[in-house]
Design an enzyme around this catalytic site. Structure first.
Site, PDB file in Angstrom:
ATOM      1  CD  GLU A  52      13.843   3.078   2.341  1.00  0.00           C
ATOM      2  OE1 GLU A  52      13.220   3.614   1.633  1.00  0.00           O
ATOM      3  OE2 GLU A  52      14.539   3.296   3.375  1.00  0.00           O
ATOM      4  CB  VAL A 109      -2.956 -21.285 -14.857  1.00  0.00           C
ATOM      5  CG1 VAL A 109      -1.897 -22.314 -15.690  1.00  0.00           C
ATOM      6  CG2 VAL A 109      -3.395 -20.283 -15.522  1.00  0.00           C
ATOM      7  CG  LEU A 115       5.043 -11.008  -4.764  1.00  0.00           C
ATOM      8  CD1 LEU A 115       3.766 -11.614  -3.796  1.00  0.00           C
ATOM      9  CD2 LEU A 115       6.092 -10.545  -3.783  1.00  0.00           C
ATOM     10  CE  LYS A 139       6.563   6.064   1.701  1.00  0.00           C
ATOM     11  NZ  LYS A 139       6.848   4.589   1.254  1.00  0.00           N
ATOM     12  CD  GLU A 145      -2.474  -1.499   2.695  1.00  0.00           C
ATOM     13  OE1 GLU A 145      -1.890  -1.111   3.600  1.00  0.00           O
ATOM     14  OE2 GLU A 145      -3.794  -1.809   2.619  1.00  0.00           O
ATOM     15  CB  ALA A 146       3.751   2.378   1.583  1.00  0.00           C
TER      16      ALA A 146
END
Length: 476
Positions: free
Chosen positions: A319, A162, A310, A60, A31-32
């Site tokens: 970060e 899949v 991912l 942010k 979310e950041a």
């Protein structure tokens, strides 16, 4: 993100099919972000006010790090510039010479975040503010926004899971996806966004995974939403804990929280208790556990398949680089987009650039763990780990005379490295000798003018919440 971008930039003759299943959950903790997300949104024609309203987004200005060098320690990795250089040297050498006040007194973003204020303010051409910003938002709502854009640009969305991947027996390229109901989705080029599983690049094509847990040992994360907090500060918070760190990301409708930890030093029950104790507002659900190994696929592009997100690897969100790595992967893919035939030189260049980017971000994260002053066994072990060679060289260079060299187009700038190194107690023995050129009086006047400039810019900003109300008033 990939479907929206491809539908925006590929020729109209290209056909893009997105296969996904509503039955498969998403990680949903990204979310950041960092400021580059604004470029991605702009390239897709996403207007800021509409984006903030749709995603319950907030501004942010940086990340506040709490407790990394002791219980009461606190510093900010703020976005944008810190001070203005003079002559041949960046600002920080002059500050190191005199060390008047805090380094962050010269950062508009850090001062605005501390005051809970925000508004875009470029300043004057001869006296810019150096202000830039990113967002904190609901990742699920953002995905919905991009889905609408992609489908409006003729992306075909196929609902399904899949089951198997069909490959050419000679080349090894992927030829089709076989869904669990028997349907086949054929294609010329495939993008693997299947998460940690790496269904195409990992399972089907067998690309090895390079494990980086020797440098970044955390292997678990617990995520939980809590009630919204007021006032909504325009920054993300990362607080060091017993065997890891806790994030806090303020949105308008809720707060995102989580604990990244190492299971060798903290069990899951104790981690859950530590996370819930550290919340600033009541939890809205039970914490959800994620298991991971830090590292990356040795090749993000194999055959006719590119892994994003991912599926290509994992670097913890210390970060806020997770979504950026998706964004940069998409940009790099468009840069090397294949013609009728895939050129091995293009694929190799893509993989080299990807490897460099991931390694540079990894080293920046390792810096946080290495330069700590906490007493717990986990943190002692982190200090003892031998550093990657490039990180060790960068620290040696800074410790000597405060010099910071940005390698190529690595993500984090000299100002980013400066803040984390100083914030975590990495101090140079001296500064660049050319910083002795101004007289003491001229240097004092130079620094004072910059502090007053920061104060004036922040003073004309509304509160962060007032900005959000104004920016999205007609769009909510």
């Amino acid at each position: 993100m990939a479907a929206a971008a491809l539908s925006r930039f590929l020729p109209a003759t290209s056909r893009v099919t997105l296969v996904e299943s509503d039955d498969i959950g998403t990680v949903g903790v990204g979310e950041a972000t960092i400021p580059q997300i604004r470029l991605f949104n702009s390239s897709l024609g996403v207007e800021e006010g509409a984006f903030l309203a749709t995603t319950q987004g907030t501004i942010k200005l940086g990340i506040e790090f709490v407790g990394w060098t002791g219980p009461d320690s606190r510093y900010t990795h703020a976005f944008g510039a810190i001070g203005r250089g003079l002559g041949l040297l960046p600002f920080h050498h002059y500050w190191l010479r005199q060390q008047t006040g805090s380094l962050w007194d010269y950062s508009v973003a850090a001062a605005a975040a501390k005051a809970g204020r925000f508004a875009p303010d470029p300043g004057r051409p001869e006296l810019p503010t150096g202000l830039t910003w990113a967002y904190q938002f609901d990742a699920g709502l953002y995905a919905g926004l991009l889905r609408g854009q992609a489908e409006a640009r003729r992306v075909t969305r196929v609902e399904g899971e899949v089951a198997t991947v069909t490959r050419d027996p000679l080349s090894g390229d992927v030829t089709a996806l076989v869904l669990n109901d028997g349907r086949q989705i054929a294609g010329d080029f495939f993008i693997d966004c299947s998460g940690f599983r790496g269904l195409l690049v990992g399972e089907a094509m067998g690309v090895p995974f390079d494990d980086w847990s020797r440098w970044l040992p955390c292997d678990r994360a617990l995520a939980v939403p809590s009630e919204a907090i007021r006032p909504i500060l325009p920054l993300t918070r990362a607080t060091a804990r017993t065997a890891g760190w806790q994030w806090r990301i303020p949105l308008r409708h809720r707060t995102g929280n989580g604990l990244v930890f190492c299971s060798a030093y903290l069990n899951e029950d104790a981690a859950t208790a530590e996370l819930l104790r550290g919340l600033d507002a009541p939890a809205l659900a039970e914490p959800r556990l994620l298991r991971f190994t830090t590292g990356r696929r040795t090749d993000a592009w194999a055959g006719n398949c590119v892994a994003l997100g991912l599926a290509s690897g994992f670097l913890e969100p210390l970060e806020s680089t997770s979504l950026h790595l998706v964004q940069s992967g998409i940009a790099r893919l468009l840069q090397f987009w294949p013609g009728e035939r895939i050129a091995p030189a293009d694929r190799d260049a893509f993989n080299r650039e990807t490897a460099r980017e991931w390694a540079s971000i990894r080293d920046f994260l390792v810096l946080h763990y290495h330069a700590n002053a906490r007493a717990e066994p986990f943190w002692q072990a982190c200090r003892a780990v031998p550093l990657p060679d490039q990180l060790a060289a960068k620290l040696d260079l800074f410790r000597a005379h405060g010099r910071i060299v940005r390698e190529g187009d690595e993500l984090f700038t000299e100002v980013g490295w400066l803040q984390v190194m100083l914030g975590q107690g990495v101090l140079p023995a001296s500064y660049h000798p050319l910083a002795d050129a101004p007289s003491a009086e001229d240097l004092a006047s130079f620094l004072d003018a910059q502090r007053r400039h920061v104060s004036a810019v922040v003073g004309r900003m509304p509160s962060h919440e007032q900005f959000l109300r104004t920016e999205t008033r007609d769009l909510s």
